[in-house]
Design a protein around this motif. Sequence first.
Motif, short mmCIF file in Angstrom:
data_model
loop_
_atom_site.label_atom_id
_atom_site.label_comp_id
_atom_site.label_asym_id
_atom_site.label_seq_id
_atom_site.Cartn_x
_atom_site.Cartn_y
_atom_site.Cartn_z
N ARG A 80 -15.27 19.08 0.73
CA ARG A 80 -15.77 17.79 0.01
C ARG A 80 -14.89 16.84 0.58
N ALA A 81 -15.23 15.51 0.36
CA ALA A 81 -14.93 14.29 0.94
C ALA A 81 -13.47 14.20 0.44
N GLU A 82 -13.20 14.27 -0.88
CA GLU A 82 -11.91 14.30 -1.46
C GLU A 82 -10.87 15.10 -0.75
N VAL A 83 -11.03 16.38 -0.27
CA VAL A 83 -10.25 17.28 0.29
C VAL A 83 -9.98 16.63 1.95
N VAL A 84 -10.99 16.24 2.48
CA VAL A 84 -10.80 15.67 3.90
C VAL A 84 -9.85 14.26 3.54
N LEU A 85 -10.31 13.59 2.84
CA LEU A 85 -9.75 12.20 2.87
C LEU A 85 -8.22 12.32 2.02
N SER A 86 -8.02 13.39 1.43
CA SER A 86 -6.43 13.37 1.04
C SER A 86 -5.66 14.27 1.95
N ARG A 87 -5.98 14.54 3.06
CA ARG A 87 -5.15 15.58 4.02
C ARG A 87 -3.66 14.45 4.36
N SER A 88 -2.68 15.31 4.90
CA SER A 88 -1.48 14.60 5.09
C SER A 88 -1.56 13.64 6.24
#
Length: 161
Positions: A61-69
Amino acid sequence: MADLLWDDVKCFFDPDLVGSLPDVRVPGASVEDWQAVLDLVVERGWQCEYSEGETVLSVPRAEVVLSRSADAECPNLRVWPAADVLAIFCFYADDEVDFDVDVRELQGQERLDVFCGFLREIGRRVAKPVLMDPEGGYGHPVLGFDVEADRVVLLAEPLVR
């Protein structure tokens, strides 16, 4: 009818003039817009490959990719809207959908039509402009999807060699 005619825009697809990897972007985007693009890829059945570094994974999901460290490797999503036409999405920021295309794959009217169709699909899905800047010319789009016109339009005068 084609959005753009090859003879009118071929200068913007000349790697010697604009670079081989122009930047294509949706400014003013959101995580929801990123997710809409990911959903569009699946719905249209475009071949794709998501990777983080050398590791190929299923598309998250986009929010997972965009919340990476901040120190994580920047993932990318390779999408083929047609055979031999590749767009590489890079998840740099949540406020701009960003991808590269190789102009050497976009030569001639048929390939231009595929590219314009791809920009149109993305622009319609997120209801935002999709702009193409020359490589290294960020902020100076030469063409793009215009939401109100509902088509890809020229945004700069053709270059003369």
